[in-house]
Write an enzyme that holds these catalytic residues in place. Structure first.
Site, PDB file in Angstrom:
ATOM      1  N   ASP A  52      10.840  -7.357 -32.452  1.00  4.55           N
ATOM      2  CA  ASP A  52      12.164  -7.641 -33.037  1.00  4.55           C
ATOM      3  C   ASP A  52      12.987  -6.352 -33.131  1.00  4.55           C
ATOM      4  O   ASP A  52      14.155  -6.292 -32.715  1.00  4.55           O
ATOM      5  CB  ASP A  52      12.039  -8.351 -34.394  1.00  4.55           C
ATOM      6  CG  ASP A  52      10.926  -7.800 -35.279  1.00  4.55           C
ATOM      7  OD1 ASP A  52      10.176  -6.897 -34.830  1.00  4.55           O
ATOM      8  OD2 ASP A  52      10.800  -8.266 -36.422  1.00  4.55           O
ATOM      9  N   LYS A  77       3.679  -6.834 -31.969  1.00  7.66           N
ATOM     10  CA  LYS A  77       4.083  -7.576 -33.171  1.00  7.66           C
ATOM     11  C   LYS A  77       2.806  -7.761 -33.971  1.00  7.66           C
ATOM     12  O   LYS A  77       2.486  -8.849 -34.426  1.00  7.66           O
ATOM     13  CB  LYS A  77       4.719  -8.925 -32.775  1.00  7.66           C
ATOM     14  CG  LYS A  77       5.394  -9.676 -33.917  1.00  7.66           C
ATOM     15  CD  LYS A  77       6.601  -8.957 -34.499  1.00  7.66           C
ATOM     16  CE  LYS A  77       7.006  -9.620 -35.814  1.00  7.66           C
ATOM     17  NZ  LYS A  77       8.059  -8.863 -36.529  1.00  7.66           N
ATOM     18  N   ASP A 134       8.993 -11.002 -20.636  1.00  9.69           N
ATOM     19  CA  ASP A 134       9.940 -11.953 -20.055  1.00  9.69           C
ATOM     20  C   ASP A 134      11.284 -11.849 -20.781  1.00  9.69           C
ATOM     21  O   ASP A 134      12.353 -11.724 -20.177  1.00  9.69           O
ATOM     22  CB  ASP A 134       9.338 -13.361 -20.197  1.00  9.69           C
ATOM     23  CG  ASP A 134      10.088 -14.398 -19.385  1.00  9.69           C
ATOM     24  OD1 ASP A 134      11.025 -14.031 -18.651  1.00  9.69           O
ATOM     25  OD2 ASP A 134       9.731 -15.585 -19.490  1.00  9.69           O
ATOM     26  N   TYR A 150       1.356 -17.155 -21.982  1.00 12.15           N
ATOM     27  CA  TYR A 150       1.553 -18.215 -21.003  1.00 12.15           C
ATOM     28  C   TYR A 150       0.184 -18.676 -20.528  1.00 12.15           C
ATOM     29  O   TYR A 150      -0.299 -18.293 -19.475  1.00 12.15           O
ATOM     30  CB  TYR A 150       2.412 -17.727 -19.828  1.00 12.15           C
ATOM     31  CG  TYR A 150       3.844 -17.396 -20.212  1.00 12.15           C
ATOM     32  CD1 TYR A 150       4.269 -17.470 -21.539  1.00 12.15           C
ATOM     33  CD2 TYR A 150       4.773 -17.017 -19.262  1.00 12.15           C
ATOM     34  CE1 TYR A 150       5.573 -17.167 -21.894  1.00 12.15           C
ATOM     35  CE2 TYR A 150       6.088 -16.704 -19.612  1.00 12.15           C
ATOM     36  CZ  TYR A 150       6.484 -16.776 -20.922  1.00 12.15           C
ATOM     37  OH  TYR A 150       7.776 -16.471 -21.273  1.00 12.15           O
ATOM     38  N   ASP A 210      15.148  -9.864 -19.436  1.00  8.87           N
ATOM     39  CA  ASP A 210      16.461 -10.509 -19.362  1.00  8.87           C
ATOM     40  C   ASP A 210      17.467  -9.763 -20.240  1.00  8.87           C
ATOM     41  O   ASP A 210      18.629  -9.577 -19.871  1.00  8.87           O
ATOM     42  CB  ASP A 210      16.400 -11.976 -19.841  1.00  8.87           C
ATOM     43  CG  ASP A 210      15.951 -12.934 -18.740  1.00  8.87           C
ATOM     44  OD1 ASP A 210      15.124 -12.533 -17.903  1.00  8.87           O
ATOM     45  OD2 ASP A 210      16.420 -14.087 -18.726  1.00  8.87           O
TER      46      ASP A 210
HETATM   47 MG    MG Z   1      12.736 -14.918 -17.572  1.00  9.36          MG
END
Ligand code: MG
Ligand code: NAI
Length: 351
Positions: free
Chosen positions: A220, A187, A244, A137, A248
């Site tokens: 993954d 990764k 992030d 980000y 979730d």
């Molecule tokens: Mg989020």
């Protein structure tokens, strides 16, 4: 008696519906634990953006600077692009106040069924530590040749030794205080510069924490293991983007996104830290009074812990656990019919 000055930023949609319950719970638990709160509310939101052209005022960070902590609902509104709401409020606060750790605990509570048959209450109790101020980000990059066939976009991920090391240090120390197990999300097979660097720094920090057993998994495969065997994880440390997504996913594994809390921490305490539920403003259910306030209330408990009140924090999470374990009061996202207010009243009753 300790007094804390808390900034409240309800934001948009259900953010404005879940913060009042969190405030009620704080006031109730404060009464019993000798803590008083002074709250200052700010209307910073997409609604403000539509009205005044900015999510928050130019001196927004200065208004927050002297507060002991910030409690945030959620921002986001149809009609305001999501990158505007994110970069106009959340990201400036996280970065301006060096909240470089994003801590996201999750558990399967007794009385809540995980959508996964294999995830039983008590088994799943993990924390995702997300790097919160750099990584994928990043503002570095740009668009070229807009509107032409050769139009292009470049976005650079930024991983610094200082930035990665400090979040890893936090995660390893946390694992040492918990079950002593850490998993690093990587990764480095596909992302060949930044993530091998991340892996090297993980190995460095791991060597400095012999009390922690650690491993690493490609993101993954890790996503699949969160679904297949969530009980194997204790502390999971990840870059901004991976963290992030994983948090979730972890919330969904535990039953619903509405229960998950998060803390944006400045561990050095040079600046206020910010506490917010993981969920967004949920425009699909906003205004109906049925949002699950659990993520916001649990976030308030994390705030109490950060402010030095572990007893009060535990009282709040215990009250949440008791509502789920001993009553059938649940909001619709958890299969019940309770409103936000009814669920909150039950929490207050059992506190
Ligand atoms: Mg989020
Ligand atoms: P969302 O988390 O708002 O909603 C996803 C789904 O979960 C929806 O079906 C919603 O009804 C449900 N849900 C979420 N929280 C709930 C709760 N407490 N109780 C019951 N149901 C709940 O994510 P979505 O739909 O991707 O984003 C909506 C808006 O929120 C967007 O504008 C987005 O940018 C913003 N957003 C803001 C965040 C923040 O302020 N930290 C984080 C994530 C999204």
């Amino acid at each position: 008696m300790t007094n804390h000055h808390i900034a409240l930023i309800p934001g948009d949609g259900i953010g404005t519906e879940v913060l009042p319950p969190a405030r009620q719970v704080l006031e109730a638990v404060g009464e019993r634990h000798g803590i008083t709160f002074a709250f200052t509310a700010y209307d910073w939101s997409c609604a403000r953006h539509l009205r005044e052209g900015a999510m928050m005022p130019d001196d927004g960070l200065d208004l927050l600077r002297d507060k002991d902590a910030i409690l945030l609902g959620a921002v986001g509104h149809p009609g305001v692009p999501d990158h505007v709401s994110l970069w106009g409020l959340l990201i400036p606060i996280r970065r301006g106040f060096r909240q470089y750790v994003n801590l996201r605990p999750i558990r399967v509570f007794e009385g809540l069924d995980s959508p996964l048959r294999s995830a039983a209450a008590g088994d799943v109790d993990l924390v995702v530590v997300r790097e919160n101020v750099e990584g994928e980000y990043s503002e570095i990059g740009g668009r070229l040749n807009r509107g032409f066939p050769e139009e292009m976009a470049v976005q650079e991920a930024v991983f610094t030794r200082a930035g990665v090391t400090r979040v890893l240090e936090y995660a390893f120390a946390l694992a040492g205080r918990r079950q002593g197990r850490l998993t690093s999300a990587t990764k480095s097979n596909g992302i060949v510069h930044t993530l091998p660097f991340w892996d090297e720094l993980v190995a460095e920090r791991g060597a400095a924490h012999p009390e922690v057993t650690w491993d690493q998994e490609h993101i993954d495969a890790l996503a699949a293991k969160f679904v297949l065997d969530p009980a194997r994880f204790d502390v999971v440390v990840a870059s901004n983007l991976f963290g992030d997504i994983l948090s979730d996913l972890a919330a969904a594994v535990a039953g619903a996104i509405g229960i998950a809390p998060s803390a944006n921490l400045n561990p050095e305490r040079e600046f206020p830290s910010m506490f917010e539920p993981v969920h967004g403003s949920a425009p699909d259910i906003a205004g109906r009074g049925i949002a699950n306030p659990m993520g916001a209330i649990w976030s308030a408990a994390l705030m109490l812990g950060h402010l030095g009140h572990p007893g009060a924090a535990a009282a709040v999470t215990d009250a949440l656990s008791s509502v789920l374990a001993t009553t059938d009061v649940r909001t619709p996202d958890l299969g019940g019919t309770a409103t936000t207010a009814e669920f909150t009243d039950k929490v207050l009753e059992l506190l």
